[in-house]
Enzyme design. Sequence first.
Site, mmCIF file in Angstrom:
data_model
loop_
_atom_site.group_PDB
_atom_site.id
_atom_site.type_symbol
_atom_site.label_atom_id
_atom_site.label_comp_id
_atom_site.label_asym_id
_atom_site.label_seq_id
_atom_site.Cartn_x
_atom_site.Cartn_y
_atom_site.Cartn_z
ATOM 1 N N ASP A 196 -8.509 -3.570 -7.432
ATOM 2 C CA ASP A 196 -8.514 -3.124 -5.386
ATOM 3 C C ASP A 196 -8.718 -1.484 -5.561
ATOM 4 O OD1 ASP A 196 -6.734 -2.325 -3.824
ATOM 5 O OD2 ASP A 196 -4.663 -2.483 -4.023
ATOM 6 N N HIS A 250 -6.345 -6.024 -0.685
ATOM 7 C CA HIS A 250 -5.270 -4.867 -1.439
ATOM 8 C C HIS A 250 -4.931 -5.663 -0.314
ATOM 9 C CE1 HIS A 250 -3.661 -0.663 -0.977
ATOM 10 N NE2 HIS A 250 -3.153 -0.941 0.513
ATOM 11 N N SER A 285 0.991 -1.312 0.132
ATOM 12 C CA SER A 285 0.017 0.191 -0.115
ATOM 13 C C SER A 285 0.573 1.599 -0.302
ATOM 14 C CB SER A 285 -0.651 0.230 0.928
ATOM 15 O OG SER A 285 -1.672 0.892 1.052
#
Length: 529
Positions: A462, A491, A237
Amino acid sequence: MRPTRRAGAFGSAGLLVTATLIAGAVTAPAAGAADGASARDREAKGVAVAAAKAAKKGVTWQDCPESWGLEKPIRCGWVTVPLDYAKPNGKQIKLAVDRIGNTGTKEERQGALVYNPGGPGGSGLRFPRRVTTKNPLWVNTSKAYDFVGFDPRGVGKSAPISCADPQEFVKAPKMDPVPDSEADKRKQRRLAAKYAAGCKERSGEMLPHMTTPNTARDLDVIRAALGEKKLNFLGVSYGTYIGAVYGTLFPNRVRRMVVDSVVNPSREKIWYQANLDQDVAFEGRWKDWTKWVAANDATYHLGDTQAKVQANWLNLRATAKKNPLGGLVGPAELISFFQSAPYYDSAWAPTAQVWSKYAAGDTQALVDAAAPDLGDTVGNAVAENGNAVYTAVECTDAKWPTSWKKWDRDNTRLHKNHPFMTWANAWMNLPCATWPSKQYTPVDVKTRKGLPPVLIVQSERDAATPYEGAVELHKRFKGSRLITERKAGSHGVTGLVNPCVNERVDTYLLTGEVGKADVTCAPHATPTP
């Protein structure tokens, strides 16, 4: 990059990277190019000074404090870094680090693998627990690497920042993010400005230095303190953006790098436009989940078509707006709870289960899941700190639009077809419009001499970090390879069971081989109700 419950990051705690922005319409700073170059030169020299000190000092590893919740044989320590790299001998801050040694032989050891879970605002200290809990996906890698986690500057144990009183921060119910009137918008604008002012009041000294480039510099000092000539890094991320910036600033110091669920590194996206893109992606993944709920109507009884499930959601939202559930759960709290489903497949069934209980008459189940716990002062402090770091980093990394007309126009337009997250995301980021500290120009992420092949892993749908971000980084990092998990949207792909992905990540970390071509993998197993 949008944090669940207004925090930020992706990781074992599910933080997540979230709302993000930068305005292409915003101009660069008035300072001349020479001024920027000289500042970068000073910072580059500052990193060298700090890294040399850290290499000499090393890390004094000790048993972790009991309150950190990290079992033996994980060990903890500190790495000292300058608050301002342009003044390497000025004020210093301490970063918390932890480590577990490789499980294989001395001959098998390939160094340390350093991890960041995202955010901004996520703690990486739980990473070594992948070894102590015997996580099967990491057995092979842990034979070769020490697993090292850290709290980035401002996070958790590492000179934590704050923007509000934690107990006040979590109080509920909050305003419905979707405005009914201009008066609602004015109130939200006042709240955002008050929050920005609170950041300066409570953490003003730290704010100018809460940037992704500084975290990348910190990462290089940690590398030196660990005694590593080159960095092995796993970023998820927002951690992918730390990796992208590190790879740009320190290409010769990268040994292996895996980036998973990628923040779009384009200067035009960081951070304003990235958040608008995220709103579109969240709507798509929300529809994926509500279709799955409908397909499993025999279990959840929330509607046997996506349209019926959506109608039930709107009804729930309207009910909570009129009379907050348990006096605590209104639309804002519902979005905070329900957004975990578009984030992570692991939340699909639990979220649907709670909603199903509510629909069957058990209101308390939803209140327990979505309402803040004012008795959890430790958890509330963590949530407030995570949100403060999220805000500080994104607001400081880049120039943001200061014109409310622009924010209003962009979000009003987007909300029409993407209502699930748009306004909630806008208000979360609006403190950046009145940010009380200097805002910088993002690093131009690109390949420089010495950068080895980087492995990029991304799911196609995502919500938090849309797929285009992985494609963009792949273009910018020459020699990189992209593994796409098609028709999937969870994710954080490297934490899921998908042999097509897992085996390639292992191979790369163990041998450096990225393969001759990009790879498209079938999706991991769909959640079962």
